[in-house]
Scaffold this active site. Sequence first.
Site, PDB file in Angstrom:
ATOM      1  N   ASP A   1      -5.903   1.925  -4.052  1.00 44.38           N
ATOM      2  CA  ASP A   1      -7.140   1.824  -3.278  1.00 44.38           C
ATOM      3  C   ASP A   1      -7.363   3.040  -2.372  1.00 44.38           C
ATOM      4  O   ASP A   1      -8.365   3.113  -1.667  1.00 44.38           O
ATOM      5  CB  ASP A   1      -7.204   0.522  -2.466  1.00 44.38           C
ATOM      6  CG  ASP A   1      -6.119   0.405  -1.411  1.00 44.38           C
ATOM      7  OD1 ASP A   1      -5.291   1.329  -1.262  1.00 44.38           O
ATOM      8  OD2 ASP A   1      -6.096  -0.633  -0.713  1.00 44.38           O
TER       9      ASP A   1
ATOM     10  N   SER B   1       0.829  -1.218   0.000  1.00 43.76           N
ATOM     11  CA  SER B   1       0.000   0.000   0.000  1.00 43.76           C
ATOM     12  C   SER B   1       0.856   1.258   0.000  1.00 43.76           C
ATOM     13  O   SER B   1       1.651   1.466  -0.899  1.00 43.76           O
ATOM     14  CB  SER B   1      -0.966  -0.021   1.185  1.00 43.76           C
ATOM     15  OG  SER B   1      -1.865  -1.095   1.060  1.00 43.76           O
TER      16      SER B   1
ATOM     17  N   ASP C   1      -2.367   5.916  -4.049  1.00 44.59           N
ATOM     18  CA  ASP C   1      -1.234   5.214  -3.451  1.00 44.59           C
ATOM     19  C   ASP C   1      -0.785   4.119  -4.425  1.00 44.59           C
ATOM     20  O   ASP C   1      -1.391   3.921  -5.483  1.00 44.59           O
ATOM     21  CB  ASP C   1      -1.596   4.680  -2.067  1.00 44.59           C
ATOM     22  CG  ASP C   1      -2.676   3.614  -2.099  1.00 44.59           C
ATOM     23  OD1 ASP C   1      -3.412   3.526  -3.111  1.00 44.59           O
ATOM     24  OD2 ASP C   1      -2.796   2.864  -1.115  1.00 44.59           O
TER      25      ASP C   1
END
Length: 462
Positions: free
Chosen positions: A254, A106, A250
Site C-alpha cells: 500500500d 506494513s 512495502d
Amino acid sequence: MTLIKSISGIRGTIGGVPGNNLTPIDAVRYAAAYGSWIKQQRDKESYRVVVGRDARISGEMVQQLVMNTLVGLGINVIDLGLSTTPTVEVAVALEHADGGIILTASHNPKEWNALKLLNSKGEFLNAKAGQEILDIAEKGDTTFADVDSLGAITVNDAYIDMHIDEILDLPLVNVEAIKKAKLKVVVDAVNSTGGIAIPLLLDALDVHCTKLYCTPNGEFPHNPEPLKEHLGDLMELVVEEQADFGIVVDPDVDRLAFVDEKGEMFGEEYTLVAVADYVLGHTPGNTVSNMSSSRALRDITEKHGGSYTASAVGEVNVVQQMKDTNAVIGGEGNGGVIYPELHYGRDSLVGIALFLSFLAEQNKTVSEIRAQYPAYFMSKKKITLTPQLDVDLLLKTMAERYASEEIKTIDGVKIDFPENWVHLRKSNTEPIIRIYTEARSQQEADELANRFIAEIKEITGI
C-alpha cells in the site's frame, strides 16, 4: 518487545508474554473481539469475513489462529492466503462481505505482525468502531457458536487476478498506450506479496519486468520501509538494466515509490503528486492528503483548477475528507495513492497502472516528469518531553503565538507560512512531539525544524 493496541487494529512483535507481545493468545483474543463486533452490526443468518496476509514468516500461523477463531464464532471466512492490503479491501467489496482482516505490519521489520481491521465497505475502521472492538477485547465479552453453528473456510486465491482485472477496466488506465510504449522496469518487492501481484500486473500490460527480491518468503533483504537509504540495490539495478524506472513497495503493497532511469529517487512524496497530475489532467476535481504531506499536491491541484484539502494524519481521516470534498484522487505523502474510482484505500497496484499511463502518454523520461514539479524538501524530527508536561497546552500556546499565520488544529498544530510549513503532532504512545517541516531547500527545512525545537524548549524550560 511490544504490543500496541489502537483503534486501527493490534500490532506487535511475535513471541514472548501474552499482553506484552503479539502471541497466539493475543491474536485469538482480538480476532474474537472483532468477530463479536461484526455480529453486533447486523442481526442476520450468516456472516462472512475476508482474510489475507503478506508474506511474513509468522503470517500463516497468525492467519490460521484468526480464521479459526472466526469459525468458532460462527463466521464464514474467505481465505485469500498470500495477498495484498488493497486486494483484501477490494475483495471485501466484491464479496459483499461483512468485513476483512489483513495480517501485516506494513513497513515494520520481520519480527512484527498485525491484525488490520476493515468494515463492510473494505475500508479501515473509524475511531468509534475501533474503540468498540478494544472494549470488547478488554471485557472478554465473546460468545462462541455451538457445534452445529460453526463457520467454514473457503479458499479463494483468484483475488489478485480479479483486483488486476478491476484496475485494467478503469477508464484512465491506458492499456493500449502502455503496451505500445514497450517499457522496462525493475521491481523490488522486499520478498513479500508485491512479488506476486506487481509482476502479474506488469505482464498484463506488456511491461518488461526485472524482479529484485520478489520471492514471497518473508525474509526481508533490507529494511522494508521504501526509503532511499534502503534501496541501493534497486537504484544500481535500474541503471545496470537500462530500465525506464524502478518500483518499490512495502510488504503489504500500500506504499509505492519510484526510482528514475538514472537510479535516483523520484521522491516518495511525489508518487501521489505525479499520479494526481495525470488523474486531474483527465478528470479535474479536488484532492486530499494528510497534513504532513507535501505542499506539491496543493500546487498541482490548483494548477488544474481544483481545490486541495489537508486532513488529519491517518488513512481513515484522508478517506473521510475525500468523501466530504468529492475528491477525485488523494492519499498520503508516504507513497499511498487512493483512487476512489476503484476503492477508498491506499493501493500501489492502481498507482503503478496510473503512473504507467501517465508515462506512456507524456512520452518523457521519469526524471523529466519529476523535474516538472516544484522542488520541496522535508525534515522530520522529534523532541522528548517530560511526562508531566501538558502537551495540549503547549500546542495551544504555539497556535496562539502564530495566530497571524494560516493555522490548522485538527491534528496537533500546522502552521502554513507563505514559503514553508511546520506541523507539530503529539504522540499517543510516548511523551514526544513530532516536528515535520517542508521548505524549498533541505537546509531551510532543517533550520525551520530546529527553530521550533528551540521555541518549544524555551516555552517548556526542558
